[in-house]
Scaffold this active site. Structure first.
Site, PDB file in Angstrom:
ATOM      1  CE1 TYR A  88      30.959  46.571  37.456  1.00 14.76           C
ATOM      2  CE2 TYR A  88      30.548  48.731  36.504  1.00 14.76           C
ATOM      3  CZ  TYR A  88      31.254  47.916  37.374  1.00 14.76           C
ATOM      4  OH  TYR A  88      32.246  48.452  38.169  1.00 14.76           O
ATOM      5  CE  LYS A 125      22.008  34.702  56.325  1.00 18.98           C
ATOM      6  NZ  LYS A 125      20.849  34.165  55.656  1.00 18.98           N
ATOM      7  CG  ASN A 152      38.111  45.133  45.363  1.00 23.11           C
ATOM      8  OD1 ASN A 152      38.083  46.275  44.898  1.00 23.11           O
ATOM      9  ND2 ASN A 152      38.828  44.153  44.808  1.00 23.11           N
ATOM     10  CE  LYS A 155      30.521  46.961  41.006  1.00 21.56           C
ATOM     11  NZ  LYS A 155      31.392  46.694  42.159  1.00 21.56           N
TER      12      LYS A 155
HETATM   13  N1  LIG Z   1      38.447  49.151  37.112  1.00 22.76           N
HETATM   14  C1  LIG Z   1      37.594  50.153  36.991  1.00 22.76           C
HETATM   15  O1  LIG Z   1      37.698  50.970  36.069  1.00 22.76           O
HETATM   16  C2  LIG Z   1      36.490  50.338  38.010  1.00 22.76           C
HETATM   17  C3  LIG Z   1      35.657  51.453  37.945  1.00 22.76           C
HETATM   18  C4  LIG Z   1      34.656  51.621  38.905  1.00 22.76           C
HETATM   19  C5  LIG Z   1      34.498  50.687  39.905  1.00 22.76           C
HETATM   20  N2  LIG Z   1      35.312  49.606  39.949  1.00 22.76           N
HETATM   21  C6  LIG Z   1      35.106  48.623  41.013  1.00 22.76           C
HETATM   22  O2  LIG Z   1      36.306  48.466  41.753  1.00 22.76           O
HETATM   23  C7  LIG Z   1      36.443  47.102  42.185  1.00 22.76           C
HETATM   24  C8  LIG Z   1      37.795  46.577  41.792  1.00 22.76           C
HETATM   25  O3  LIG Z   1      38.015  46.822  40.436  1.00 22.76           O
HETATM   26  P1  LIG Z   1      39.251  46.154  39.663  1.00 22.76           P
HETATM   27  O4  LIG Z   1      39.377  46.839  38.357  1.00 22.76           O
HETATM   28  O5  LIG Z   1      40.416  46.039  40.562  1.00 22.76           O
HETATM   29  O6  LIG Z   1      38.588  44.712  39.425  1.00 22.76           O
HETATM   30  P2  LIG Z   1      39.076  43.455  38.618  1.00 22.76           P
HETATM   31  O7  LIG Z   1      38.055  43.182  37.578  1.00 22.76           O
HETATM   32  O8  LIG Z   1      40.494  43.505  38.224  1.00 22.76           O
HETATM   33  O9  LIG Z   1      39.056  42.403  39.797  1.00 22.76           O
HETATM   34  C9  LIG Z   1      37.939  41.790  40.268  1.00 22.76           C
HETATM   35  C10 LIG Z   1      38.416  40.640  41.159  1.00 22.76           C
HETATM   36  O10 LIG Z   1      37.253  39.871  41.467  1.00 22.76           O
HETATM   37  C11 LIG Z   1      37.618  38.505  41.351  1.00 22.76           C
HETATM   38  N3  LIG Z   1      36.488  37.648  41.038  1.00 22.76           N
HETATM   39  C12 LIG Z   1      35.825  37.550  39.858  1.00 22.76           C
HETATM   40  N4  LIG Z   1      34.914  36.574  39.924  1.00 22.76           N
HETATM   41  C13 LIG Z   1      34.989  36.030  41.176  1.00 22.76           C
HETATM   42  C14 LIG Z   1      34.333  34.966  41.839  1.00 22.76           C
HETATM   43  N5  LIG Z   1      33.392  34.236  41.230  1.00 22.76           N
HETATM   44  N6  LIG Z   1      34.692  34.684  43.116  1.00 22.76           N
HETATM   45  C15 LIG Z   1      35.666  35.390  43.738  1.00 22.76           C
HETATM   46  N7  LIG Z   1      36.311  36.427  43.170  1.00 22.76           N
HETATM   47  C16 LIG Z   1      35.982  36.722  41.891  1.00 22.76           C
HETATM   48  C17 LIG Z   1      38.628  38.476  40.197  1.00 22.76           C
HETATM   49  O11 LIG Z   1      39.379  37.258  40.200  1.00 22.76           O
HETATM   50  C18 LIG Z   1      39.428  39.712  40.444  1.00 22.76           C
HETATM   51  O12 LIG Z   1      40.552  39.494  41.269  1.00 22.76           O
HETATM   52  C19 LIG Z   1      35.260  46.348  41.562  1.00 22.76           C
HETATM   53  O13 LIG Z   1      34.244  46.188  42.513  1.00 22.76           O
HETATM   54  C20 LIG Z   1      34.810  47.251  40.445  1.00 22.76           C
HETATM   55  O14 LIG Z   1      33.443  47.099  40.131  1.00 22.76           O
HETATM   56  C21 LIG Z   1      36.310  49.402  39.024  1.00 22.76           C
END
Ligand SMILES: NC(=O)c1ccc[n+]([C@@H]2O[C@H](COP(=O)([O-])OP(=O)(O)OC[C@H]3O[C@@H](n4cnc5c(N)ncnc54)[C@H](O)[C@@H]3O)[C@@H](O)[C@H]2O)c1
Length: 282
Positions: A174, A142, A106, A178
């Site tokens: 991005y 993996k 996620n 994805k």
């Molecule tokens: N928010 C949106 O509008 C949206 C839309 C489509 C898809 N998504 C996808 O849903 C998922 C969750 O979205 P969200 O808005 O809750 O995300 P977010 O950006 O709030 O959270 C991402 C999380 O990843 C963690 N992270 C970042 N860099 C990291 C690293 N180097 N190591 C470990 N963890 C790390 C962050 O600390 C954070 O907790 C993501 O994969 C995102 O691409 C989100």
């Protein structure tokens, strides 16, 4: 009900107070799974202001919530740009719980620094997006799939995006990361099918999560708005173009993830499900 009793689930990017990872963790715990939570420690200026105000402690706070649901929980700090951290994360999960049944990729790179045309997009930003959004899921899969193969099955769910299916200007890093996640989902699904391990992706449109976004933060400041005011107006405007009249909530994503993690989804693999209120169909 997904009925995940006796299963162990690992969720990346699970520390946000209003994040999708937290919603997924609480949903899977509510269905009976024990949980491994992981995230990276972030400085206060890289956190949503609401989290700082609330004294939110990322995966430590979510772990307390999981335990309050009666489930066991192991929070593990891990930087997903570091390959050895990822191997160690899976090892710790298995050492602690003795098994691993569900992996949810996620996490994603913090948004906003990527909002440049390809002619000026910095290579380090491009590389970071690929590292966290695509290479890290490859590495978690993996290591986790080796454990699942020995156990005779498992579930892998990649949180992809609407951006996995359609490019938009100023999102090359991005979007590419994805799109790549869907390729990884399909290849891993084919390779792991003989081991009863399914691999699927969910593709949300905009989610009402409280993510940190460098570009949104700068736009809010330029407009003299707080980030909360900016986000509320973004959510309301975005919803106008969605047939179902609202943007996704983190719980919408969590519900689909829980289904894909369940025994009821045992014949589904290699798919990329839209979760966007009817905006796109392919
Ligand atoms: N928010 C949106 O509008 C949206 C839309 C489509 C898809 N998504 C996808 O849903 C998922 C969750 O979205 P969200 O808005 O809750 O995300 P977010 O950006 O709030 O959270 C991402 C999380 O990843 C963690 N992270 C970042 N860099 C990291 C690293 N180097 N190591 C470990 N963890 C790390 C962050 O600390 C954070 O907790 C993501 O994969 C995102 O691409 C989100």
């Amino acid at each position: 009900m997904a009925d995940l009793k006796g299963k162990v689930a690992l969720i990346t990017g699970a520390g946000g107070m209003k994040g999708t990872g937290r919603a997924i963790a609480l949903k899977l715990a509510g269905e009976g799974a024990d949980i491994v939570l992981t995230d990276v420690p972030r400085p206060p200026d890289n956190l949503p202001p609401q989290e700082v105000k609330a004294g939110w402690r990322s995966i430590e706070s979510v772990a307390e919530e999981v335990r309050a649901l009666g489930r066991r929980c192991l929070p593990v700090w891990c930087d997903l740009t570091v390959s050895s951290d990822i191997r160690r994360l899976v090892e710790q999960a298995v050492e602690h719980f003795g098994r691993l049944d569900i992996l949810v990729n996620n996490a994603r790179a913090l948004m906003g620094q990527d909002r440049d045309p390809v002619t000026s997009l910095r290579e380090e930003v491009w590389s970071r997006f690929l590292a966290i959004n695509t290479t890290a899921p490859f590495l978690t899969i993996k290591h986790a799939a080796q454990v699942m193969q020995k156990q005779g099955g498992g579930r892998i769910i990649n949180v992809a995006s609407e951006a996995s299916k359609r490019g938009r200007a100023l999102t090359a890093a991005y979007t590419t990361s994805k799109f790549g996640l869907i390729g990884l989902t399909q290849c891993a699904a084919l390779e792991l099918a003989p081991h009863a391990i399914t691999v699927n992706a969910v593709c949300p449109g905009a989610i009402n999560s409280d993510r940190f976004n460098y570009a949104e933060q700068a736009e809010a400041t330029a407009k003299g708005m707080t980030i909360e005011e900016y986000r509320a107006s973004y959510v309301a405007n975005y919803a106008k173009n969605i047939p179902l009249g609202r943007i996704a909530e983190p719980a919408d994503v969590a519900n689909l993830v829980a289904f894909l993690a369940s025994d009821e989804a045992s014949f589904i693999t290699g798919q990329a499900y839209n979760l966007n209120g009817g905006t796109t169909f392919h």
